[in-house]
Design a protein around this motif. Structure first.
Motif, PDB file in Angstrom:
ATOM      1  N   SER A 439      -5.721  50.969 -28.827  1.00 39.09           N
ATOM      2  CA  SER A 439      -5.926  49.730 -27.958  1.00 39.09           C
ATOM      3  C   SER A 439      -4.886  49.383 -27.046  1.00 39.09           C
ATOM      4  O   SER A 439      -3.598  50.212 -27.275  1.00 39.09           O
ATOM      5  N   ARG A 440      -4.786  48.814 -26.415  1.00 40.64           N
ATOM      6  CA  ARG A 440      -3.859  48.181 -25.105  1.00 40.64           C
ATOM      7  C   ARG A 440      -3.130  46.959 -25.805  1.00 40.64           C
ATOM      8  O   ARG A 440      -3.763  45.987 -26.252  1.00 40.64           O
ATOM      9  N   PHE A 441      -1.858  47.053 -25.917  1.00 41.25           N
ATOM     10  CA  PHE A 441      -1.143  46.053 -26.475  1.00 41.25           C
ATOM     11  C   PHE A 441       0.205  45.883 -25.637  1.00 41.25           C
ATOM     12  O   PHE A 441       0.671  46.854 -25.177  1.00 41.25           O
ATOM     13  N   PRO A 442       0.887  44.721 -25.556  1.00 44.00           N
ATOM     14  CA  PRO A 442       2.024  44.520 -25.107  1.00 44.00           C
ATOM     15  C   PRO A 442       3.284  44.936 -26.215  1.00 44.00           C
ATOM     16  O   PRO A 442       3.303  44.474 -27.226  1.00 44.00           O
ATOM     17  N   ILE A 443       4.126  46.016 -25.551  1.00 39.36           N
ATOM     18  CA  ILE A 443       5.162  46.350 -26.526  1.00 39.36           C
ATOM     19  C   ILE A 443       6.314  45.594 -27.022  1.00 39.36           C
ATOM     20  O   ILE A 443       6.739  45.405 -27.873  1.00 39.36           O
ATOM     21  N   ALA A 444       6.310  44.597 -25.965  1.00 35.15           N
ATOM     22  CA  ALA A 444       7.351  43.430 -26.242  1.00 35.15           C
ATOM     23  C   ALA A 444       7.041  42.526 -27.382  1.00 35.15           C
ATOM     24  O   ALA A 444       7.891  42.420 -28.211  1.00 35.15           O
ATOM     25  N   LYS A 445       5.800  42.263 -27.545  1.00 39.80           N
ATOM     26  CA  LYS A 445       5.558  41.479 -28.559  1.00 39.80           C
ATOM     27  C   LYS A 445       5.428  42.127 -29.898  1.00 39.80           C
ATOM     28  O   LYS A 445       5.834  41.596 -31.157  1.00 39.80           O
ATOM     29  N   SER A 446       5.080  43.567 -29.968  1.00 42.86           N
ATOM     30  CA  SER A 446       5.353  44.263 -31.001  1.00 42.86           C
ATOM     31  C   SER A 446       6.665  44.385 -31.565  1.00 42.86           C
ATOM     32  O   SER A 446       6.967  44.173 -32.908  1.00 42.86           O
ATOM     33  N   ILE A 447       7.599  44.847 -30.880  1.00 43.88           N
ATOM     34  CA  ILE A 447       9.060  44.743 -31.063  1.00 43.88           C
ATOM     35  C   ILE A 447       9.595  43.438 -31.451  1.00 43.88           C
ATOM     36  O   ILE A 447      10.339  43.487 -32.498  1.00 43.88           O
ATOM     37  N   ASP A 448       9.187  42.455 -30.973  1.00 37.73           N
ATOM     38  CA  ASP A 448       9.390  40.988 -31.495  1.00 37.73           C
ATOM     39  C   ASP A 448       9.036  40.727 -33.002  1.00 37.73           C
ATOM     40  O   ASP A 448       9.769  40.355 -33.919  1.00 37.73           O
ATOM     41  N   ASN A 449       7.842  41.196 -33.262  1.00 37.47           N
ATOM     42  CA  ASN A 449       7.251  41.174 -34.480  1.00 37.47           C
ATOM     43  C   ASN A 449       7.825  41.643 -35.634  1.00 37.47           C
ATOM     44  O   ASN A 449       8.255  41.409 -36.708  1.00 37.47           O
ATOM     45  N   VAL A 450       8.348  43.011 -35.325  1.00 37.54           N
ATOM     46  CA  VAL A 450       8.891  43.930 -36.155  1.00 37.54           C
ATOM     47  C   VAL A 450      10.354  43.296 -36.330  1.00 37.54           C
ATOM     48  O   VAL A 450      11.044  43.234 -37.645  1.00 37.54           O
ATOM     49  N   CYS A 451      11.096  42.839 -35.370  1.00 36.47           N
ATOM     50  CA  CYS A 451      12.411  42.400 -35.498  1.00 36.47           C
ATOM     51  C   CYS A 451      12.161  40.998 -36.535  1.00 36.47           C
ATOM     52  O   CYS A 451      13.254  40.898 -37.146  1.00 36.47           O
ATOM     53  N   GLN A 452      11.466  40.147 -36.080  1.00 41.38           N
ATOM     54  CA  GLN A 452      11.279  39.015 -37.259  1.00 41.38           C
ATOM     55  C   GLN A 452      11.167  39.512 -38.462  1.00 41.38           C
ATOM     56  O   GLN A 452      11.480  38.940 -39.578  1.00 41.38           O
ATOM     57  N   ALA A 453      10.399  40.602 -38.798  1.00 37.39           N
ATOM     58  CA  ALA A 453      10.034  41.059 -40.049  1.00 37.39           C
ATOM     59  C   ALA A 453      11.364  41.392 -40.806  1.00 37.39           C
ATOM     60  O   ALA A 453      11.626  41.452 -42.078  1.00 37.39           O
ATOM     61  N   MET A 454      12.128  42.357 -39.909  1.00 40.84           N
ATOM     62  CA  MET A 454      13.406  42.899 -40.559  1.00 40.84           C
ATOM     63  C   MET A 454      14.499  41.916 -40.508  1.00 40.84           C
ATOM     64  O   MET A 454      15.621  42.344 -40.918  1.00 40.84           O
ATOM     65  N   LYS A 455      14.406  40.781 -40.003  1.00 40.39           N
ATOM     66  CA  LYS A 455      15.342  39.855 -39.962  1.00 40.39           C
ATOM     67  C   LYS A 455      16.168  39.505 -41.072  1.00 40.39           C
ATOM     68  O   LYS A 455      17.455  39.431 -41.333  1.00 40.39           O
ATOM     69  N   MET A 456      15.354  39.028 -42.193  1.00 38.11           N
ATOM     70  CA  MET A 456      15.781  38.625 -43.411  1.00 38.11           C
ATOM     71  C   MET A 456      16.357  39.788 -44.080  1.00 38.11           C
ATOM     72  O   MET A 456      17.557  39.741 -44.756  1.00 38.11           O
ATOM     73  N   LYS A 462      24.008  41.203 -44.397  1.00 35.34           N
ATOM     74  CA  LYS A 462      25.043  40.783 -43.766  1.00 35.34           C
ATOM     75  C   LYS A 462      25.360  41.630 -42.479  1.00 35.34           C
ATOM     76  O   LYS A 462      26.463  41.670 -41.586  1.00 35.34           O
ATOM     77  N   HIS A 463      24.114  42.121 -41.698  1.00 32.32           N
ATOM     78  CA  HIS A 463      24.515  43.000 -40.605  1.00 32.32           C
ATOM     79  C   HIS A 463      24.344  42.067 -39.379  1.00 32.32           C
ATOM     80  O   HIS A 463      23.667  41.143 -39.344  1.00 32.32           O
ATOM     81  N   LEU A 491      14.270  51.259 -38.276  1.00 35.92           N
ATOM     82  CA  LEU A 491      15.100  50.291 -38.757  1.00 35.92           C
ATOM     83  C   LEU A 491      15.605  49.996 -40.081  1.00 35.92           C
ATOM     84  O   LEU A 491      16.856  49.656 -40.592  1.00 35.92           O
ATOM     85  N   SER A 492      14.766  50.364 -41.019  1.00 36.01           N
ATOM     86  CA  SER A 492      15.097  50.358 -42.419  1.00 36.01           C
ATOM     87  C   SER A 492      15.890  51.314 -42.845  1.00 36.01           C
ATOM     88  O   SER A 492      17.097  51.101 -43.511  1.00 36.01           O
ATOM     89  N   ASN A 493      15.890  52.809 -42.141  1.00 36.22           N
ATOM     90  CA  ASN A 493      17.003  53.326 -42.341  1.00 36.22           C
ATOM     91  C   ASN A 493      18.491  53.134 -41.856  1.00 36.22           C
ATOM     92  O   ASN A 493      19.480  53.309 -42.619  1.00 36.22           O
ATOM     93  N   ALA A 494      18.327  52.396 -40.662  1.00 34.97           N
ATOM     94  CA  ALA A 494      19.638  51.934 -40.294  1.00 34.97           C
ATOM     95  C   ALA A 494      20.197  50.750 -41.275  1.00 34.97           C
ATOM     96  O   ALA A 494      21.417  50.688 -41.478  1.00 34.97           O
ATOM     97  N   VAL A 495      19.362  50.216 -41.872  1.00 35.38           N
ATOM     98  CA  VAL A 495      19.703  49.065 -42.881  1.00 35.38           C
ATOM     99  C   VAL A 495      20.619  49.649 -43.893  1.00 35.38           C
ATOM    100  O   VAL A 495      21.455  49.376 -44.431  1.00 35.38           O
ATOM    101  N   LYS A 496      19.629  50.519 -44.534  1.00 39.85           N
ATOM    102  CA  LYS A 496      20.036  51.250 -45.658  1.00 39.85           C
ATOM    103  C   LYS A 496      21.316  52.209 -45.570  1.00 39.85           C
ATOM    104  O   LYS A 496      22.374  51.995 -46.430  1.00 39.85           O
ATOM    105  N   TYR A 497      21.593  52.677 -44.513  1.00 36.72           N
ATOM    106  CA  TYR A 497      22.701  53.609 -44.254  1.00 36.72           C
ATOM    107  C   TYR A 497      23.913  53.172 -43.764  1.00 36.72           C
ATOM    108  O   TYR A 497      24.760  53.886 -42.939  1.00 36.72           O
ATOM    109  N   THR A 498      23.801  51.817 -43.392  1.00 33.30           N
ATOM    110  CA  THR A 498      24.900  51.122 -42.683  1.00 33.30           C
ATOM    111  C   THR A 498      25.648  50.153 -43.765  1.00 33.30           C
ATOM    112  O   THR A 498      24.830  49.347 -44.311  1.00 33.30           O
TER     113      THR A 498
END
Length: 598
Positions: A439-456, A462-463, A491-498
């Motif tokens: 489907s067609r979708f705005p990539i900016a909104k998808s990136i924002d949704n993922v960032c919000q999910a990974m924020k916690m 403490k990154h 992003l999960s790999n970045a969190v784990k190995y940082t």
């Protein structure tokens, strides 16, 4: 120039035309020589026969009696001269033929038709002195003569001697020889002219055939000679044309088959080498050059390529009725060589080279995959079994401990579920059985949704999480859930190995018609030798560290398959101890394609 002329004339003298000219010239010379010899011989015989006839006609028995009577007189010599002179016409006396009256004892000249003469005693004169008629004249002598003894009471008193110098015959012979020589020269000129004309008629078709044969040897089958006659040359020309047509058809067939074989050998996946019976290289295709690490320009033979595997003699002995196989490792490749003899008389060897390197790698990957899956499942299964047995075997276990054990069992079960789920996802991706929801979708909104999910999760470690997005990011045509899964995995790999308190940066922007997303961290980094393998399933740089942090080793492998399905690619750039940056790209959607899914 001189060399070319010499070569040209040398070729002319060896030509059929020159041979015909020489044959006719020699034939003319032989004919004229035979005719001239015959004519000159006949002239000599004619004069000799005429001389003999005249002598025999004059010196008869009555002539002998008359000469004897004349010799009895006191002036016998003078009377004999007059008597013989009376028959000068019958004797043919002239400037070249004279008569003499000689002394019967000494043979000296007494008188004669010449005033002064010196006569050397000849066999005829000697015979006359002895009382016989001297007539032993031969054709080979430079003169003809006849000596007639005049007897007086059984004593030779005088000799009548007739001598012909043969000058008249010689003059006629010389004249005839000159005529014959003239005729010979004229005959030679005529024979040369006729031979040129005749040889041209014969050699022109042959020269035409020769030129056509030379053109034929160079591959020119178009210009063929025409048959102008029905003789042997015409038949030869027609036969030559038929042969040329058959040869052309045969060569076209052979070239067609050769082109097929060359194309087959050139583009076939396996390498092919061919050798003659003595081991000389006949053919090698580009695949074989690549697999063996050699070049056709090198001095190659059977011994230099395969001598360490099997000898040519041994191969010719054992490969007559079956194919001989050998395994060969060269330049990091695992090759299977198949040798076969071709030709009825062991004309040579053909070798087919099959590259088994990928099969070896696949087999090794399969074994490694089974070992990894077994290892990944064995640890949580062992934990589940241990904690379950502890609970069952100790019914008096405190509730708090039982709850803690149950949580461990639940976490290990979730871990196994994630592994199985990731394996199923990776399998569907590799075998093209994934159900894509395009489907067609705005990539900016998808990136924002993922960032919000990974924020916690970022905050738990403490990154510092930095998000950099360009304005007006494009609309994407693809599977939104899968692309978001790629970003979550990275992003999960970045969190784990940082290490806690690090910095993770997400940068998103557009490059031409492609969308680019990069995730950078300040983590442990990846060694250079391991960077090209991080997208392989179950591959971990530090296996103990990965299991400790809960990784399965499948996240980046799944991400790679999803990104490549969307027409993009994923890369890694890392420095050990400084951090890692993973970048992936995928295509943007055309402007007039469908509706936008919010």
């Amino acid at each position: 120039m001189s060399g070319k002329m010499t070569k040209k004339w040398g070729g002319f003298f060896r030509s059929l035309q020159m041979k015909l000219i020489l044959v006719l010239m020699v034939l003319n010379l032989l004919v004229m020589a035979i005719v001239g010899t015959f004519l000159l011989g006949r002239v000599s015989s004619f004069y000799y026969d005429e001389f003999t006839r005249q002598m025999n006609a004059v010196f008869t028995d009555s002539m002998y009696h008359m000469l004897q009577n004349e010799a009895k007189a006191e002036d016998g010599a003078t009377r004999l001269k007059d008597a013989v002179g009376a028959f000068s016409t019958s004797l043919g006396i002239n400037s070249n033929r004279n008569y003499y009256i000689l002394s019967g004892k000494t043979g000296a000249v007494i008188t004669g038709s010449e005033d002064e003469a010196s006569i050397v005693a000849t066999p005829a004169i000697i015979a006359a002195i002895n009382g016989r008629i001297g007539q032993e004249t031969r054709l080979s002598q430079p003169y003809w003569d006849r000596a007639v003894p005049v007897m007086d009471e059984n004593e030779v008193r005088y000799i009548v001697y007739i001598r012909d110098t043969k000058q008249q015959m010689q003059a006629l012979s010389d004249q005839m020889f000159f005529i014959i020589l003239q005729s010979l020269l004229v005959g030679l000129a005529i024979s040369i002219l006729l031979s040129l004309l005749l040889s041209k008629q014969i050699t022109m078709p042959i020269e035409t055939l020769t030129k056509s044969a030379k053109r034929l040897s160079k591959g020119d089958f178009e210009n063929r000679p025409e048959a102008y006659s029905n003789d042997e040359i015409g038949v030869l020309t027609e036969t030559f044309n038929n042969m040329a047509e058959t040869l052309q058809q045969t060569l076209e067939t052979v070239n067609g088959e050769r082109n097929k074989l060359e194309t087959l050998f050139l583009y076939m996946a396996d390498g092919v080498t061919a050798f003659s019976g003595d081991g000389a290289l006949v053919h090698i295709n580009p695949i074989a050059e690549e697999l063996l690490g050699v070049s056709a320009e090198d001095e190659l033979n059977f011994e230099s390529l395969y001598g360490e595997l099997i000898s040519l003699e041994e191969l010719l002995k054992f490969a007559k009725d079956k194919m001989v196989e050998r395994d060969f490792a060269v330049s990091g490749r695992n090759l299977k060589l198949m040798f076969a003899v071709y030709g009825d008389n062991d004309d040579g060897i053909i070798t087919v080279i099959h590259d088994n390197t990928e099969q070896f790698k696949l087999e090794e990957a399969r074994r490694e995959f089974v070992a990894n899956v077994s290892h990944e499942l064995r640890t949580p299964l062992t934990n589940v079994k241990s904690y379950t047995e502890t609970i069952l075997e100790n019914p008096d276990t405190p509730l708090e401990m039982r709850e803690r054990f149950c949580n461990v069992i639940l976490n290990e079960t979730d871990r196994m579920t994630r592994i199985v789920k990731d394996l199923l996802t990776l399998s569907r991706l590799e075998y093209r059985k994934m159900d894509w929801k395009i489907s067609r979708f705005p990539i900016a909104k998808s990136i924002d949704n993922v960032c919000q999910a990974m924020k916690m999760e970022m905050e738990n470690h403490k990154h510092t999480f930095i998000v950099e997005m360009e304005d007006d990011l494009p609309v994407i045509l693809g599977d939104r859930e899968r692309l978001e899964q790629v970003l979550v995995n990275i992003l999960s790999n970045a969190v784990k190995y940082t290490p806690d308190g690090g910095t993770i940066t997400l940068n998103a922007g557009k490059e031409k018609d492609m969308m680019r997303i990069s995730v950078s961290d300040t983590g442990l980094g990846i060694p250079k030798k391991d960077q090209k393998r991080v997208f392989e399933r179950f591959y971990r740089v530090d296996k103990a560290r990965s299991r400790e942090r809960g990784g399965t080793g499948l996240g980046l492998a799944i991400a790679k398959e999803i990104v490549e399905h969307h027409g993009g690619k994923i890369t890694v750039d890392s420095a050990l101890g400084k951090g890692t940056t993973i970048t992936f790209t995928f295509a943007c959607a055309p402007k007039d394609e469908g509706l936008v899914q919010e």
